[in-house]
Scaffold this active site. Structure first.
Site, short mmCIF file in Angstrom:
data_model
loop_
_atom_site.label_atom_id
_atom_site.label_comp_id
_atom_site.label_asym_id
_atom_site.label_seq_id
_atom_site.Cartn_x
_atom_site.Cartn_y
_atom_site.Cartn_z
N ASP A 250 11.32 -1.90 5.40
CA ASP A 250 11.04 -3.24 4.89
C ASP A 250 10.35 -3.12 3.54
O ASP A 250 9.58 -2.19 3.29
CB ASP A 250 10.15 -4.03 5.85
CG ASP A 250 10.07 -5.50 5.49
OD1 ASP A 250 11.06 -6.21 5.73
OD2 ASP A 250 9.05 -5.95 4.95
N ILE B 191 6.07 -8.28 -0.74
CA ILE B 191 4.88 -8.38 -1.58
C ILE B 191 3.73 -8.95 -0.75
O ILE B 191 3.91 -9.95 -0.03
CB ILE B 191 5.15 -9.28 -2.79
CG1 ILE B 191 6.27 -8.69 -3.65
CG2 ILE B 191 3.88 -9.45 -3.64
CD1 ILE B 191 6.74 -9.61 -4.76
N HIS B 192 2.57 -8.35 -0.87
CA HIS B 192 1.39 -8.82 -0.14
C HIS B 192 0.18 -8.83 -1.08
O HIS B 192 0.16 -8.16 -2.11
CB HIS B 192 1.11 -7.92 1.06
CG HIS B 192 2.25 -7.86 2.02
ND1 HIS B 192 2.43 -8.77 3.03
CD2 HIS B 192 3.31 -7.01 2.10
CE1 HIS B 192 3.53 -8.48 3.71
NE2 HIS B 192 4.09 -7.42 3.15
N ARG B 193 -0.82 -9.59 -0.69
CA ARG B 193 -2.03 -9.72 -1.50
C ARG B 193 -2.89 -8.47 -1.34
O ARG B 193 -3.34 -8.14 -0.24
CB ARG B 193 -2.80 -10.96 -1.04
CG ARG B 193 -3.92 -11.36 -1.97
CD ARG B 193 -4.37 -12.77 -1.64
NE ARG B 193 -5.27 -12.85 -0.51
CZ ARG B 193 -5.44 -13.95 0.22
NH1 ARG B 193 -4.76 -15.04 -0.06
NH2 ARG B 193 -6.30 -13.96 1.21
N GLU C 111 15.68 -5.05 2.34
CA GLU C 111 16.04 -6.03 1.32
C GLU C 111 16.43 -5.41 -0.01
O GLU C 111 16.97 -6.11 -0.88
CB GLU C 111 14.88 -7.03 1.12
CG GLU C 111 14.66 -7.98 2.26
CD GLU C 111 13.77 -7.44 3.36
OE1 GLU C 111 13.48 -8.19 4.32
OE2 GLU C 111 13.37 -6.26 3.28
N GLU D 106 -4.21 -19.39 -4.70
CA GLU D 106 -3.01 -19.20 -3.92
C GLU D 106 -1.88 -20.10 -4.41
O GLU D 106 -2.07 -20.96 -5.27
CB GLU D 106 -3.32 -19.45 -2.44
CG GLU D 106 -4.22 -18.35 -1.87
CD GLU D 106 -4.72 -18.64 -0.47
OE1 GLU D 106 -4.74 -19.83 -0.09
OE2 GLU D 106 -5.12 -17.69 0.22
#
Length: 503
Positions: free
Chosen positions: A179, A182-184, A246, A302
């Protein structure tokens, strides 16, 4: 979904010759409306975000803001050899140029790539671009805060953030399941990052599975990429099921596979032509407060335009090393800006279009995930009714959209003579083709998005859990049998250019 095994095709000859971030920039660098560079000194702490807010942030950023050119800042205070790029994907027109299509067909183009995927491959080159410079975390002088010019947006940010770090990892139980998402990522120390997972993310499932066995999860954090990679990576289930890679969609967009390389410090793959790769491990059973250093109680701005609350307990990534290209470009974004809208919204459009095309062929002509919903909460579906049965089918399409993308909150249905990308035209349809008592469908008590502040028991006492909402369909289409009564004024087509030329 089909898999494209063709090595060369007519499509390839039409695509811009892009295979990394630098060739993406070359595609637009001669157009000042799309790209500018500056040598004027900039501080990555608060100042850069403040400047770009006025130039090109757009999105849900508090006004004044606008959609403008991408920018490279070449004179970063405290980082003499660094460059920061912001806003590359903050314009649909710019993304269209980089992907070789018109801005209004981006969702459809991405849907076609999902249907014609090309899996990534391990690069055969010996000189890996992303590994030209190597930083070992075991070195006493290692400090990622001094290596990378990460930004903070406001004086309440929990710390410097990596906002465009694409994480690549594998399922610990089934290594063939990969996988990317994008993450914070907040920098907590010289070699530690906290990571925030929104509910249901596949990498979070990978992490939990590894943690149950008391094992860490090896991840590469890839920064500075061809936009095809970033955008292709933002699909979600059910369009991309659990374990789906992806990067195959990015391959479909470029009509050639994305090249990977073996990491140096961990057993994992990285994107070979990334500008920067952070190699690390998500540690089992270790947690940290997101605002561990700032104590502000806040995270960062955010996507809906509000300051996020700091999470009191987040997993930790232990950094093992960093590799970069020569004179690397750190790519970032402004949290609530148009860049986030496009990253989330274009895959949303593609997902809805694909499922509607399969379920009700020919009815849905196009989809737009509107900027005001951050690319997630509001979708506009352009409908072409062919008979009276399509009055009900239009609303069925809206239900399909809600099923395909669970974070959607509101859907507006419009006819084919309305420009779905022109908000004034959409609102015109709402004023003249919509009656609230018969054209509004409410669906209460449905899972939505936890970052929407109105989706909470504090806002609505009928809600028992945060991230639950009433979803609404606004049917602004003309009933098929009344179409002759709703024909827009037609003007004769003419070329206005002779009247626009001045001596």
């Amino acid at each position: 979904m089909k898999k494209n095994n063709t090595k060369y095709s007519k499509i390839d000859s039409l695509l811009p010759k892009i295979n990394d971030l630098r060739s993406s920039i070359k595609c637009i660098e001669n157009d000042p409306n799309q790209y500018i560079e500056t040598d004027h000194p900039i501080n990555p702490i608060q100042e850069l975000a403040r400047v770009y807010r006025h130039i090109g942030a757009g999105g849900t950023v508090s006004r004044p803001t606008k959609i403008g050119p991408a920018m490279i800042f070449k004179n970063i205070k405290g980082f003499p050899n660094a460059r920061i790029l912001v806003g590359l994907m903050a314009s649909r027109e710019r993304i269209g140029k980089i992907l070789g299509v018109t801005s209004n067909t981006l969702g459809i183009h991405l849907a076609q790539a999902r249907e014609n995927i090309i899996p990534p491959v391990l690069t055969k080159t010996k000189k890996i671009p992303c590994q030209e410079i190597i930083y070992d975390a075991k070195n006493n002088y290692f400090d990622l805060r001094k290596i990378l010019p990460t930004i903070t947006n406001t004086n309440k940010d929990a710390g410097p953030y990596l906002c465009l770090g694409l994480i690549l990892t594998n399922n610990h139980l089934k290594p063939k399941q990969t996988d990317v998402s994008i993450h914070r990522l907040c920098i907590q120390s010289k070699d530690e990052l906290s990571i925030f997972f929104a509910p249901g993310r596949h990498i979070e499932i990978f992490r939990k599975q590894a943690e149950k066995q008391g094992k860490s999860l090896a991840v590469s954090i890839n920064i500075g990429l061809d936009p095809a990679i970033y955008i292709g990576a933002q699909f979600e289930a059910p369009t991309t099921p659990f374990g789906f890679n992806e990067l195959s969609i990015a391959g479909g967009l470029r009509n050639k596979p994305i090249e990977l390389a073996n990491c140096i410090f961990i057993k994992q793959k990285a994107i070979a032509k990334a500008e920067i790769v952070i190699e690390g491990e998500i540690l089992p059973n270790i947690r940290i407060s997101e605002d561990n250093n700032s104590k502000t109680g806040k995270a960062m701005p955010e996507f809906l335009g509000y300051m996020g609350k700091a999470n009191p307990s987040l997993p930790v990534i232990k950094v093992k090393g960093i590799t970069t290209r020569q004179n690397p470009i750190l790519q970032t974004l402004i949290g609530p800006g148009e860049e986030h809208v496009n990253l989330s919204g274009i895959p949303t459009e593609a997902s809805i279009y694909l499922k509607c095309k399969d379920s009700i062929p020919g009815l849905v002509k196009n989809v737009y995930a509107h900027s005001s919903g951050g690319g997630k909460l509001l979708a506009i579906l352009q409908i072409s009714k062919r008979n009276s049965n399509d009055d009900g089918m239009a609303r069925q399409a809206a239900l399909i959209a809600l099923a395909v993308y669970r974070e959607l909150k509101n859907i507006i249905l419009i006819d084919e003579d309305i420009d779905l990308f022109d908000t004034n035209d959409v609102l015109w349809a709402m004023q003249t083709r919509y009656s609230g008592d018969i054209d509004t469908i409410f669906i209460p008590g449905i899972t939505g998005h936890i970052l929407d502040p109105s989706q909470s028991p504090m806002y609505n006492n009928k809600i028992q859990k945060k991230g639950t909402t009433t979803k609404t369909i606004f049917d602004c289409t003309v009933p098929y049998n009344l179409k002759k009564e709703f024909i827009r004024t037609k003007f004769k087509k003419i070329n206005p250019n002779p009247w626009l030329k001045h001596k």
